[in-house]
Design a protein around this motif. Structure first.
Motif, mmCIF file in Angstrom:
data_model
loop_
_atom_site.group_PDB
_atom_site.id
_atom_site.type_symbol
_atom_site.label_atom_id
_atom_site.label_comp_id
_atom_site.label_asym_id
_atom_site.label_seq_id
_atom_site.Cartn_x
_atom_site.Cartn_y
_atom_site.Cartn_z
ATOM 1 N N ASN A 6 42.181 34.770 48.686
ATOM 2 C CA ASN A 6 42.404 35.427 49.980
ATOM 3 C C ASN A 6 42.730 34.346 51.015
ATOM 4 O O ASN A 6 41.903 33.478 51.271
ATOM 5 N N SER A 140 41.463 45.978 56.928
ATOM 6 C CA SER A 140 42.897 45.675 56.942
ATOM 7 C C SER A 140 43.173 44.256 57.421
ATOM 8 O O SER A 140 44.196 43.667 57.078
ATOM 9 N N THR A 143 43.341 42.231 54.203
ATOM 10 C CA THR A 143 44.089 42.710 53.031
ATOM 11 C C THR A 143 45.594 42.556 53.253
ATOM 12 O O THR A 143 46.042 42.334 54.376
ATOM 13 N N SER A 160 52.791 47.029 50.427
ATOM 14 C CA SER A 160 51.979 45.939 49.907
ATOM 15 C C SER A 160 52.832 44.694 49.667
ATOM 16 O O SER A 160 53.799 44.739 48.916
ATOM 17 N N TYR A 165 49.264 39.628 54.635
ATOM 18 C CA TYR A 165 47.968 39.056 55.006
ATOM 19 C C TYR A 165 48.095 38.483 56.413
ATOM 20 O O TYR A 165 49.052 37.742 56.700
ATOM 21 N N HIS A 194 34.894 50.946 50.230
ATOM 22 C CA HIS A 194 35.630 49.771 49.734
ATOM 23 C C HIS A 194 34.733 48.935 48.816
ATOM 24 O O HIS A 194 35.181 48.416 47.788
ATOM 25 N N SER A 198 35.360 48.642 44.737
ATOM 26 C CA SER A 198 35.764 47.358 44.143
ATOM 27 C C SER A 198 34.867 46.990 42.961
ATOM 28 O O SER A 198 35.217 46.141 42.155
ATOM 29 N N SER A 208 34.472 39.280 43.900
ATOM 30 C CA SER A 208 34.632 40.554 44.615
ATOM 31 C C SER A 208 33.348 41.372 44.532
ATOM 32 O O SER A 208 32.921 41.990 45.516
ATOM 33 N N GLY A 247 35.882 44.051 52.912
ATOM 34 C CA GLY A 247 37.321 43.791 52.951
ATOM 35 C C GLY A 247 37.709 42.687 51.984
ATOM 36 O O GLY A 247 38.700 42.808 51.245
ATOM 37 N N SER A 251 40.107 43.347 48.862
ATOM 38 C CA SER A 251 41.409 42.677 49.024
ATOM 39 C C SER A 251 41.931 42.195 47.673
ATOM 40 O O SER A 251 43.131 42.031 47.500
ATOM 41 N N LYS A 254 41.838 46.207 45.228
ATOM 42 C CA LYS A 254 42.287 47.485 45.783
ATOM 43 C C LYS A 254 41.191 48.534 45.557
ATOM 44 O O LYS A 254 40.106 48.198 45.049
#
Ligand SMILES: [Fe+2]
Length: 369
Positions: A6, A140, A143, A160, A165, A194, A198, A208, A247, A251, A254
Motif C-alpha cells: 500500500n 477510500s 484504496t 480500479s 491511490y 471491510h 477481508s 490484511s 481500509g 485495500s 477488496k
C-alpha cells in the motif's frame, strides 16, 4: 506465499489538517467536496494555509453517478490554470468522485468507456490526490478504486487503477466531530464490514488479517459508546484508527459477499451503503465458520473461541445500534433476497468470498427474526 502493498503516505492525528500546506506544497489544486457549510468552513481553513483552490468541484452527491461525474470532469478539463493536484475533502463519495476526476481529467467519456467496455485505459489521466476523509469508514483514502453508479441502468461499477491511490491521506479525527449519529454509525459499520470481508476473502494474508482484527475489535468496543457520545474525541480517534486499519486491510483483498449483496440494495431500496453492507454480516459469518483455518483463527481473535456465539453477539451489536438484521425492514422480500444472494455469489466481489453457496443459502433463514 503472499504479498502486501500500500503506497499511501498516512498523516494521522488531531489537528493534522494544519499540515495541509506541506502536502499541497504550492501546487495549483482542485478541491473536491460537498456543497455544505461545514465543508466550506474547512475549505476556508485549507485556503488560509495553502492559498485558494484553482477550482472547487462541489456537486458531489452520495453514490456519485454518471451525470454528476460528467459535469465534474468537464469542469476539471476546462480549468485554467490546470490543477496539479486534487484535494478530496469529505466522505467516501467525495473521495471516489475525486478519483474519477483524477482519471477523467480529459473528460468523463474516457472513464465511461473504460468502465463499460474495459478499453481505452491509455486515455485516462493520473492526477495526484490528497485525501482528507471527514467520516471514519469508507477507507477510500487508502484504496485504489472508486465506486461509480449508473443510476439510469441500475449498475454499479468499480473504477480500479493503481494510480488512484492517494499520494497522501490526511486523517484528522477532529474533522469528524460534527458528524451526526446515523452517519457515524453507518460509516463505522462500513469499516466493520471491510474488516470482516477481508478476513473471509480468497485474497486474505497475515498483514490484511492483522489490520482487520485490530479494526473490528476496536469498532465492536468503541462504536456503541461513540453513538451515544458523538463529541467524544478519544472515541473519534479510536474509530478513525479502526477505519484506517480496515481500509489498509481491504485495500489488498477488496471486499466479498456482504458488499456484493449490498449494491442492489442501495440501488433499488436507497439503503445507505454502510447499513446495506453490514446488516447481513452475522448471516455471512455463520455461513463461513469452518470454511478455512486462517479465517476461523482471524475471527476467533475478534469474537473469542465460540464463533457461533460470536455471530450472535455481532447480531446483537447491530440491533443495539438500531440496525435491523431483517431484510424485510429494507423492503426486500424472500424472492428478491434469494435472487440477490445468487447474483452476489457470482459477482466480482462475491467470488472473493471463501464460503460456499450452499452454506450461504442455508443460513439465509438465520437473518429472519
Ligand atoms: Fe464499503
Amino acid at each position: 506465499m503472499w504479498t502486501y502493498d500500500n503506497p499511501v503516505r498516512i498523516r494521522f492525528g488531531v489537528g493534522s489538517l494544519d499540515g495541509i500546506g506541506e502536502l499541497i506544497h504550492g501546487r495549483a489544486y482542485c478541491l473536491v467536496t460537498y456543497d455544505e457549510a461545514m465543508f466550506r468552513d474547512i475549505a476556508r481553513r485549507i485556503a488560509a494555509i495553502a492559498g485558494p483552490a484553482t477550482l472547487t468541484i462541489d456537486n458531489v452527491i452520495p453514490n456519485p453517478d454518471f451525470h454528476t461525474l460528467t459535469e465534474s470532469c468537464a469542469r476539471f478539463a476546462a480549468a485554467q490554470p490546470a490543477p496539479e493536484v486534487i484535494v478530496a475533502l469529505g466522505g467516501g463519495s467525495v473521495i471516489d468522485a475525486a478519483k474519477v476526476v483524477a482519471a477523467g481529467g480529459n473528460g468523463f467519456g474516457a472513464v465511461k468507456r473504460f468502465l463499460e467496455d474495459g478499453v481505452g485505459e491509455e486515455a485516462l489521466t493520473s492526477i495526484p490526490i490528497v485525501a482528507i476523509p471527514t467520516t471514519a469508514g469508507t477507507g477510500s483514502e487508502v484504496t485504489s478504486w472508486a465506486s461509480v453508479w449508473n443510476t439510469d441502468s441500475g449498475r454499479k461499477y468499480s473504477l480500479s487503477r493503481r494510480s488512484l491511490y492517494a499520494t497522501d491521506a490526511l486523517i484528522d479525527p477532529e474533522l469528524m466531530l460534527g458528524m451526526p449519529r446515523a452517519l457515524t454509525v453507518s460509516t463505522a459499520l462500513d469499516a466493520l464490514s471491510h474488516s470482516l470481508e477481508s478476513i473471509w476473502n480468497v485474497n486474505g494474508n497475515p498483514v490484511s488479517t492483522n489490520h482487520a482484527v485490530n479494526a473490528a475489535t476496536e469498532i465492536l468496543e468503541c462504536l456503541p459508546g461513540l453513538a451515544d457520545d458523538l463529541e467524544n474525541l478519544d472515541l473519534r480517534v479510536r474509530i478513525a484508527h479502526a477505519a484506517t486499519f480496515a481500509g489498509l486491510a481491504f485495500s489488498n483483498t477488496k471486499t466479498a459477499l456482504a458488499h456484493s449483496i449490498s449494491y442492489p440494495i442501495t440501488l433499488r431500496h436507497g439503503t445507505p451503503h454502510g447499513i446495506a453492507c453490514s446488516f447481513s454480516l452475522p448471516m455471512v459469518m455463520r455461513s463461513v465458520i469452518g470454511a478455512s483455518e486462517a479465517c476461523d483463527t482471524g475471527l476467533r481473535r475478534i469474537f473469542g473461541s465460540d464463533l457461533v456465539a460470536g455471530a450472535d453477539r455481532l447480531e446483537e451489536f447491530l440491533v443495539t445500534l438500531g440496525v435491523s438484521v431483517d431484510k424485510a425492514d429494507y423492503g426486500i422480500d424472500d424472492g428478491e433476497w434469494r435472487e440477490m444472494i445468487e447474483t452476489a455469489m457470482t459477482g466480482e466481489r462475491g467470488r472473493n468470498f471463501i464460503g460456499s453457496q450452499e452454506r450461504v443459502t442455508e443460513s439465509l433463514g438465520a437473518v429472519k427474526r
